[in-house]
Motif scaffolding. Structure first.
Motif, short mmCIF file in Angstrom:
data_model
loop_
_atom_site.label_atom_id
_atom_site.label_comp_id
_atom_site.label_asym_id
_atom_site.label_seq_id
_atom_site.Cartn_x
_atom_site.Cartn_y
_atom_site.Cartn_z
N GLY A 111 0.79 -1.22 0.00
CA GLY A 111 0.00 0.00 0.00
C GLY A 111 0.83 1.27 0.00
N PRO A 112 0.19 2.41 0.24
CA PRO A 112 0.89 3.71 0.22
C PRO A 112 1.93 3.86 1.31
N ASP A 113 1.86 3.03 2.34
CA ASP A 113 2.85 3.11 3.42
C ASP A 113 4.11 2.32 3.12
N GLY A 114 4.12 1.59 2.02
CA GLY A 114 5.29 0.80 1.66
C GLY A 114 6.44 1.69 1.19
N VAL A 115 7.65 1.18 1.33
CA VAL A 115 8.86 1.91 0.94
C VAL A 115 9.66 1.06 -0.03
N ASP A 116 10.07 1.66 -1.13
CA ASP A 116 10.83 0.95 -2.15
C ASP A 116 12.32 1.06 -1.89
N GLY A 117 13.05 0.10 -2.45
CA GLY A 117 14.50 0.12 -2.31
C GLY A 117 15.11 -1.05 -3.04
N TYR A 118 16.31 -1.44 -2.62
CA TYR A 118 16.99 -2.54 -3.31
C TYR A 118 18.03 -3.16 -2.39
N LEU A 119 18.42 -4.39 -2.73
CA LEU A 119 19.50 -5.09 -2.06
C LEU A 119 20.80 -4.84 -2.80
N MET A 120 21.90 -4.78 -2.06
CA MET A 120 23.20 -4.60 -2.68
C MET A 120 24.27 -5.23 -1.79
N THR A 121 25.46 -5.37 -2.34
CA THR A 121 26.58 -5.89 -1.58
C THR A 121 26.93 -4.94 -0.44
N ASP A 122 27.22 -5.51 0.71
CA ASP A 122 27.66 -4.71 1.86
C ASP A 122 29.15 -4.40 1.67
N MET A 123 29.45 -3.14 1.34
CA MET A 123 30.84 -2.77 1.06
C MET A 123 31.72 -2.88 2.29
N ARG A 124 31.12 -2.91 3.48
CA ARG A 124 31.92 -3.04 4.71
C ARG A 124 32.61 -4.39 4.80
N HIS A 125 32.16 -5.33 3.98
CA HIS A 125 32.75 -6.67 4.01
C HIS A 125 34.23 -6.63 3.62
N ALA A 126 34.60 -5.73 2.72
CA ALA A 126 35.99 -5.68 2.25
C ALA A 126 36.58 -4.27 2.26
N HIS A 127 35.77 -3.27 2.63
CA HIS A 127 36.21 -1.88 2.56
C HIS A 127 35.86 -1.13 3.85
N GLN A 128 36.38 0.07 3.92
CA GLN A 128 36.01 1.02 4.95
C GLN A 128 35.63 2.33 4.27
N PRO A 129 34.89 3.20 4.95
CA PRO A 129 34.54 4.49 4.33
C PRO A 129 35.80 5.25 3.90
N LEU A 130 35.75 5.86 2.74
CA LEU A 130 36.90 6.63 2.27
C LEU A 130 37.27 7.73 3.25
N THR A 131 36.30 8.23 3.99
CA THR A 131 36.60 9.28 4.97
C THR A 131 37.62 8.83 6.00
N HIS A 132 37.76 7.52 6.21
CA HIS A 132 38.76 7.02 7.17
C HIS A 132 40.18 7.28 6.67
N LEU A 133 40.33 7.45 5.36
CA LEU A 133 41.64 7.75 4.83
C LEU A 133 41.93 9.25 4.85
N LEU A 134 40.89 10.05 4.99
CA LEU A 134 41.04 11.50 4.97
C LEU A 134 41.22 12.10 6.36
N THR A 135 40.69 11.43 7.36
CA THR A 135 40.69 11.96 8.71
C THR A 135 41.84 11.36 9.52
N PRO A 136 42.72 12.18 10.08
CA PRO A 136 43.88 11.63 10.80
C PRO A 136 43.51 10.66 11.91
N ALA A 137 42.53 11.02 12.76
CA ALA A 137 42.18 10.15 13.88
C ALA A 137 41.62 8.82 13.37
N ALA A 138 40.74 8.88 12.36
CA ALA A 138 40.16 7.65 11.81
C ALA A 138 41.22 6.82 11.09
#
Length: 372
Positions: free
Chosen positions: A90-117
């Motif tokens: 119905g109208p309360d439903g939300v659309d989307g999709y499944l995808m590969t979880d990039m955390r399985h082999a990667h980290q956010p690029l921001t971790h390479l930009l931020t000294p503490a991370a």
């Protein structure tokens, strides 16, 4: 309470905890032995058009051009695997999709930009890792363009990196692409990561390869310049800083005119860049943009043996062979004394470390030098 999503073929998926959210969607974990996540988009401008977009992307997953993009390990693109709907038909439903979880082999690029991370999550990273990541990102974008895809909303928040500098990308649903005779236009943009011709343009103005190429140059600059945005800085004429985009529109970039902006002494010096890359940056920001393939070729050459030098005083400091002494030692001695400019977004969302990271006295030396 866990959500249940249903794919087009009637298969049910149990969505678990909320992982994150962006300008349009919310990402959830998926109860599945494979590394999967689900992105739900609660209020797309045109729900029917969004469902059609996802259906076409899912179908394209089997096409030769997409198979080429998805080949290799780890996977570089979190491509839509199946369209789903959560919350009922119905109208309360939300659309989307499944995808590969990039955390399985990667980290956010921001971790390479931020000294503490970087210290916490990528402790082995050096400037060589950043250079490799820049080359990997350029190759990925060149491959996408060669297959007819325009990212349109290229930014750190949808990019991922592994410990070797390999880069991946998510948020494929916002890309611009053609399927048969139908064009699916790019739908998004982010302040600070928008080409000048698209800043303030009418809604619906389509991106193109060249607009992606401009943002690529911004991201490569951030990777190689310790997170510093190339259009960071207060106007050199004494005017008020408004935003990265305002600086972009007025050409306020240190690489084009060193008097155009005021940066603190703690900002990485422009001459830490190899001359070949410095020339590409000036072309990119001066109106004659190198393509992603141009960047990929130049960056790959700078990664070659003999092009990098390790600091004698600290083996964790790596820099171009063209630099006669270590720029990271210089920065460590200067400390971090000011922010180049106010961030365009709240601190927890911004990625320009020089513009948003205030070091404590304890961290000053660490925050201004590449450390492993």
């Amino acid at each position: 309470m866990a959500l249940t999503a249903v794919s087009g073929d009637g298969r049910e998926w149990r969505l678990t905890r909320r992982i994150g959210s962006g300008s349009e969607g919310v990402v959830y974990g998926v109860d599945d032995p494979r590394p999967l996540v689900a992105k739900l988009v609660p209020a797309p401008p045109d729900p029917a058009a969004y469902r059609r977009r996802i259906a076409r992307l899912v179908r394209q997953r089997r096409e030769p051009r997409t198979v080429r993009l998805l080949s290799g390990t780890p996977q570089r693109v979190a491509w839509p695997m199946a369209g789903i709907r959560a919350g009922g038909p119905g109208p309360d439903g939300v659309d989307g999709y499944l995808m590969t979880d990039m955390r399985h082999a990667h980290q956010p690029l921001t971790h390479l930009l931020t000294p503490a991370a970087r210290r916490a999550f990528l402790p082995g990273a050096t400037w060589a890792t950043a250079l490799t990541a820049a080359a990997s990102l350029a190759r990925l974008l060149a491959d996408l363009h060669s297959e007819g895809y325009v990212v349109g909303d290229l930014k750190p928040d949808n990019l991922w990196v592994d410990g070797h500098g390999g880069v991946g990308i998510a948020d494929v649903d916002s890309w611009q692409f053609r399927d048969g005779g139908e064009m699916f236009p790019g739908r998004m943009g982010t302040p600070g990561y928008t080409a000048p011709e698209r800043i303030g343009a009418p809604a619906g103005t389509a991106p193109d390869d060249a607009s992606d190429d401009f943002v690529l140059a911004v991201l490569v600059h951030q990777l190689l310049m310790h997170g510093l945005h190339p259009f960071a800085g207060h106007p050199g004429d004494g005017g008020a800083y408004l935003s990265y985009d305002d600086n972009v529109l007025h050409g306020r970039c240190r690489l084009l005119d060193r008097t155009a902006v005021v940066l603190p002494r703690s900002a990485p010096p422009a001459d830490l860049l190899p001359r070949r890359l410095l020339a590409l940056f000036r072309a990119a920001f001066g109106g004659h943009r190198p393509t992603a393939a141009d960047w990929a070729g130049a960056l790959t050459e700078e990664c070659a043996p003999g092009r990098l030098r390790t600091c004698r005083a600290d083996p964790r400091h790596v820099h171009t062979v063209e630099r006669p002494w270590c720029p990271w030692c210089d920065l460590a001695e200067r400390g971090r004394e000011a922010r180049p400019a106010a961030p365009d977004r709240p601190p927890d969302a911004a990625t320009d470390t020089a513009a948003r990271t205030a070091a404590t006295p304890h961290d000053r030396k660490e925050n201004t030098a590449w450390r492993s």
